[in-house]
Motif scaffolding. Structure first.
Motif, PDB file in Angstrom:
ATOM      1  N   ILE A 131     -16.088   0.608 -11.622  1.00  0.00           N
ATOM      2  CA  ILE A 131     -15.741   1.429 -10.460  1.00  0.00           C
ATOM      3  C   ILE A 131     -14.259   1.265 -10.145  1.00  0.00           C
ATOM      4  N   ILE A 132     -13.770   0.029 -10.221  1.00  0.00           N
ATOM      5  CA  ILE A 132     -12.333  -0.212  -9.997  1.00  0.00           C
ATOM      6  C   ILE A 132     -11.511   0.620 -10.976  1.00  0.00           C
ATOM      7  N   ALA A 133     -11.861   0.559 -12.261  1.00  0.00           N
ATOM      8  CA  ALA A 133     -11.129   1.328 -13.275  1.00  0.00           C
ATOM      9  C   ALA A 133     -11.326   2.828 -13.079  1.00  0.00           C
ATOM     10  N   GLY A 134     -12.562   3.228 -12.753  1.00  0.00           N
ATOM     11  CA  GLY A 134     -12.866   4.645 -12.621  1.00  0.00           C
ATOM     12  C   GLY A 134     -12.169   5.326 -11.468  1.00  0.00           C
ATOM     13  N   LEU A 135     -11.897   4.595 -10.399  1.00  0.00           N
ATOM     14  CA  LEU A 135     -11.211   5.160  -9.235  1.00  0.00           C
ATOM     15  C   LEU A 135      -9.714   5.310  -9.465  1.00  0.00           C
ATOM     16  N   SER A 136      -9.196   4.752 -10.553  1.00  0.00           N
ATOM     17  CA  SER A 136      -7.751   4.597 -10.737  1.00  0.00           C
ATOM     18  C   SER A 136      -7.224   5.418 -11.903  1.00  0.00           C
ATOM     19  N   LEU A 137      -6.003   5.895 -11.749  1.00  0.00           N
ATOM     20  CA  LEU A 137      -5.317   6.565 -12.856  1.00  0.00           C
ATOM     21  C   LEU A 137      -4.891   5.552 -13.912  1.00  0.00           C
TER      22      LEU A 137
ATOM     23  N   VAL B   9       0.923   5.675  -3.289  1.00  0.00           N
ATOM     24  CA  VAL B   9      -0.167   5.427  -4.239  1.00  0.00           C
ATOM     25  C   VAL B   9      -1.177   4.467  -3.604  1.00  0.00           C
ATOM     26  N   THR B  10      -2.453   4.780  -3.709  1.00  0.00           N
ATOM     27  CA  THR B  10      -3.509   3.898  -3.216  1.00  0.00           C
ATOM     28  C   THR B  10      -3.713   2.748  -4.199  1.00  0.00           C
ATOM     29  N   VAL B  11      -3.848   1.541  -3.668  1.00  0.00           N
ATOM     30  CA  VAL B  11      -4.046   0.348  -4.502  1.00  0.00           C
ATOM     31  C   VAL B  11      -5.520  -0.039  -4.469  1.00  0.00           C
ATOM     32  N   ILE B  12      -6.132  -0.149  -5.662  1.00  0.00           N
ATOM     33  CA  ILE B  12      -7.543  -0.515  -5.799  1.00  0.00           C
ATOM     34  C   ILE B  12      -7.644  -1.936  -6.333  1.00  0.00           C
ATOM     35  N   SER B  13      -8.535  -2.742  -5.769  1.00  0.00           N
ATOM     36  CA  SER B  13      -8.786  -4.070  -6.327  1.00  0.00           C
ATOM     37  C   SER B  13     -10.174  -4.540  -5.878  1.00  0.00           C
ATOM     38  N   GLY B  14     -10.480  -5.823  -6.148  1.00  0.00           N
ATOM     39  CA  GLY B  14     -11.841  -6.303  -5.978  1.00  0.00           C
ATOM     40  C   GLY B  14     -12.058  -7.323  -4.888  1.00  0.00           C
ATOM     41  N   LEU B  15     -11.065  -7.543  -4.009  1.00  0.00           N
ATOM     42  CA  LEU B  15     -11.174  -8.443  -2.857  1.00  0.00           C
ATOM     43  C   LEU B  15     -11.366  -9.908  -3.259  1.00  0.00           C
ATOM     44  N   ALA B  16     -11.186 -10.220  -4.530  1.00  0.00           N
ATOM     45  CA  ALA B  16     -11.361 -11.607  -4.980  1.00  0.00           C
ATOM     46  C   ALA B  16     -10.159 -12.456  -4.566  1.00  0.00           C
ATOM     47  N   ARG B  17     -10.291 -13.754  -4.737  1.00  0.00           N
ATOM     48  CA  ARG B  17      -9.156 -14.654  -4.508  1.00  0.00           C
ATOM     49  C   ARG B  17      -8.059 -14.360  -5.536  1.00  0.00           C
ATOM     50  N   GLY B  18      -6.866 -14.797  -5.253  1.00  0.00           N
ATOM     51  CA  GLY B  18      -5.785 -14.679  -6.215  1.00  0.00           C
ATOM     52  C   GLY B  18      -5.125 -13.320  -6.235  1.00  0.00           C
ATOM     53  N   ILE B  19      -5.012 -12.718  -7.409  1.00  0.00           N
ATOM     54  CA  ILE B  19      -4.281 -11.463  -7.597  1.00  0.00           C
ATOM     55  C   ILE B  19      -4.860 -10.343  -6.747  1.00  0.00           C
ATOM     56  N   ASP B  20      -6.195 -10.222  -6.695  1.00  0.00           N
ATOM     57  CA  ASP B  20      -6.828  -9.149  -5.921  1.00  0.00           C
ATOM     58  C   ASP B  20      -6.380  -9.193  -4.464  1.00  0.00           C
ATOM     59  N   ALA B  21      -6.498 -10.353  -3.844  1.00  0.00           N
ATOM     60  CA  ALA B  21      -6.141 -10.492  -2.433  1.00  0.00           C
ATOM     61  C   ALA B  21      -4.661 -10.181  -2.215  1.00  0.00           C
ATOM     62  N   ALA B  22      -3.803 -10.656  -3.110  1.00  0.00           N
ATOM     63  CA  ALA B  22      -2.364 -10.393  -2.983  1.00  0.00           C
ATOM     64  C   ALA B  22      -2.075  -8.902  -3.077  1.00  0.00           C
ATOM     65  N   ALA B  23      -2.809  -8.194  -3.949  1.00  0.00           N
ATOM     66  CA  ALA B  23      -2.617  -6.749  -4.089  1.00  0.00           C
ATOM     67  C   ALA B  23      -3.011  -6.017  -2.803  1.00  0.00           C
TER      68      ALA B  23
ATOM     69  N   GLY C  15       2.827  -2.693   2.991  1.00  0.00           N
ATOM     70  CA  GLY C  15       3.630  -1.510   2.700  1.00  0.00           C
ATOM     71  C   GLY C  15       3.231  -0.296   3.527  1.00  0.00           C
ATOM     72  N   GLY C  16       2.233  -0.473   4.386  1.00  0.00           N
ATOM     73  CA  GLY C  16       1.806   0.636   5.247  1.00  0.00           C
ATOM     74  C   GLY C  16       1.029   1.703   4.505  1.00  0.00           C
ATOM     75  N   GLY C  17       0.459   1.335   3.344  1.00  0.00           N
ATOM     76  CA  GLY C  17      -0.261   2.318   2.536  1.00  0.00           C
ATOM     77  C   GLY C  17      -1.755   2.098   2.551  1.00  0.00           C
ATOM     78  N   ARG C  18      -2.425   2.806   1.665  1.00  0.00           N
ATOM     79  CA  ARG C  18      -3.876   2.724   1.570  1.00  0.00           C
ATOM     80  C   ARG C  18      -4.287   1.770   0.450  1.00  0.00           C
ATOM     81  N   THR C  19      -5.409   1.104   0.668  1.00  0.00           N
ATOM     82  CA  THR C  19      -5.968   0.229  -0.352  1.00  0.00           C
ATOM     83  C   THR C  19      -7.483   0.283  -0.271  1.00  0.00           C
ATOM     84  N   ILE C  20      -8.150   0.140  -1.420  1.00  0.00           N
ATOM     85  CA  ILE C  20      -9.607   0.193  -1.507  1.00  0.00           C
ATOM     86  C   ILE C  20     -10.093  -1.069  -2.204  1.00  0.00           C
ATOM     87  N   ALA C  21     -11.078  -1.732  -1.592  1.00  0.00           N
ATOM     88  CA  ALA C  21     -11.701  -2.914  -2.186  1.00  0.00           C
ATOM     89  C   ALA C  21     -13.085  -2.545  -2.688  1.00  0.00           C
ATOM     90  N   VAL C  22     -13.394  -2.919  -3.925  1.00  0.00           N
ATOM     91  CA  VAL C  22     -14.707  -2.657  -4.516  1.00  0.00           C
ATOM     92  C   VAL C  22     -15.457  -3.987  -4.597  1.00  0.00           C
TER      93      VAL C  22
END
Length: 395
Positions: free
Chosen positions: A247-253, A172-186, A193-200
């Motif tokens: 956009i973060i919400a729209g890209l995500s299931l 599963v691709t992980v989407i977040s906002g590149l912010a400090r805290g939870i976003d960065a940890a995600a 995990g060797g997977g894909r992630t997208i920052a908005v």
């Protein structure tokens, strides 16, 4: 934007013909002051394409809701107000794609063929232009957003990193906002995990915010994508961050909230996800914790309580269209990502119509007892339904 000898050499290598007419017209229109996503959508709905909007008469433009004389004058001066070639040169030099909503697949200024995300295309305020560093691929339709407070506790950071890691391992691709805290940890968990992630971004690519995440942005672009609807030179502004949340919400299931106080950007993202008919999930926290108050309220109001990655995959449910993953499998339901080869073989032998179990045994070429056992597992995971004692079908 800085200028140097190296930059000039890059400029000399830039081919103006790399900018399609659609891209050029879309940039001229979308980058104009006063034209937001909703106004852009209304204009395109009325006139068909950006070129027709730019060529429309004053009276025709004035007939569109929200278009006044000031905006009409901006449209008339689009060639002077928006330096399309300068934007395209910067993107070419920094390996950033320019993707237009109107085109399903197009050759970008960096020479790749990229499609506008299907998950965003249906939004009423879909961004007309996306600036993309990295790659958007078909697998990214299997995506979950992880958002939360910038002032996360150790508990929140560990949960974000662990769940992102587990989602990445599941494909599963992980989407977040590149912010400090939870976003960065995600983002970091998904990369680990060797997977894909997208920052908005809530800014342009030339102004990564916060600055200390420039290295993280490069890592995300190498194993996913960093995207923005803002031109590269746009500096971060407070109003852009709530706007990028759609956009973060729209890209995500689904959108997973981990630690969010009462008034939080993460709760805005959750609300937008609800409005977009996407799933909203939340990790619970102590009732005495201020940063968990928003999550606990979401759960009280109907959000799914999340304890592990299986809880997330169960909630994602059927896809609106099958997704072909990079390993060659066609995924119709996110829960399929957890299947082993035996379970996948049995599932692939079952049709969406009524399928005799004897036919499943014959197609899968597996022993009868194994097929019967796997059918029970697939039924528990809500991937199939038993129609009678001898018939099953995919959900």
């Amino acid at each position: 934007m800085e200028h140097s000898t190296a930059t000039d050499k890059s400029h000399a290598a830039f081919d103006k013909s790399a900018i399609s007419q659609l891209t050029a017209d879309s940039l001229r229109l979308a980058m104009l002051p006063g034209i937001g996503p909703r106004t852009m959508s209304l204009l395109l709905e009325a006139f068909g394409d950006p070129a027709a909007v730019l060529a429309a008469s004053d009276d025709q433009l004035a007939s569109i809701h929200g278009v006044g004389q000031k905006l009409i004058q901006s449209i008339r001066s689009a060639n002077q107000l928006v330096d399309v070639e300068s934007i395209a040169r910067w993107c070419h030099r920094n390996h950033v794609d320019i993707i237009c909503q109107d085109s399903e697949s197009q050759t970008s200024v960096v020479g790749t063929t990229t499609a506008y995300p299907r998950s965003l295309a249906d939004l009423p305020d879909a961004p007309p232009i996306l600036f993309v560093q990295g790659d958007l691929v078909a697998d990214d339709e299997l995506a979950v957003a992880i958002v939360g407070t910038r002032h996360a506790t150790t508990y929140g950071l560990k949960q974000a990193e662990h769940l992102a890691y587990s989602l990445a391992r599941a494909g599963v691709t992980v989407i977040s906002g590149l912010a400090r805290g939870i976003d960065a940890a995600a983002h970091e968990g998904a990369l680990a995990g060797g997977g894909r992630t997208i920052a908005v971004l809530g800014s342009g690519h030339d102004h990564i915010y916060p600055r200390e995440h420039e290295g993280l942005a490069k890592a995300v672009a190498a194993d996913g994508a960093v995207i923005s609807e803002c031109p590269p030179y746009a500096k971060p502004r407070a109003g852009m961050f709530p706007q990028r949340n759609r956009i973060i919400a729209g890209l995500s299931l689904a959108t997973l909230v981990i630690e969010a106080p009462d008034r939080s950007g993460a709760l805005i993202t959750a609300r937008i996800a609800m409005e977009q008919n996407r799933e909203v999930l939340a990790v619970p926290g102590p009732i005495t914790s201020r940063v968990s108050r928003g999550c606990n309220q979401l759960i009280r109001d109907g959000a799914k309580l999340i304890q592990n990655v299986d809880d997330i995959l169960e909630e994602l449910g059927p896809m609106r269209a099958p997704v072909q993953t990079s390993d060659g499998h066609e995924v119709r339901n996110a829960a399929e990502l957890q299947l082993n080869e035996l379970e996948r073989a049995v599932l692939n032998a079952i049709e969406t119509e009524s399928t005799p179990i004897d036919q499943v045994i014959q197609r899968s070429q597996l022993p009868t007892h194994s097929v019967i056992a796997v059918i029970s597992v697939l039924e528990m995971r809500r991937l199939i339904r038993r129609l009678s004692g001898q018939y099953v079908s995919r959900i």
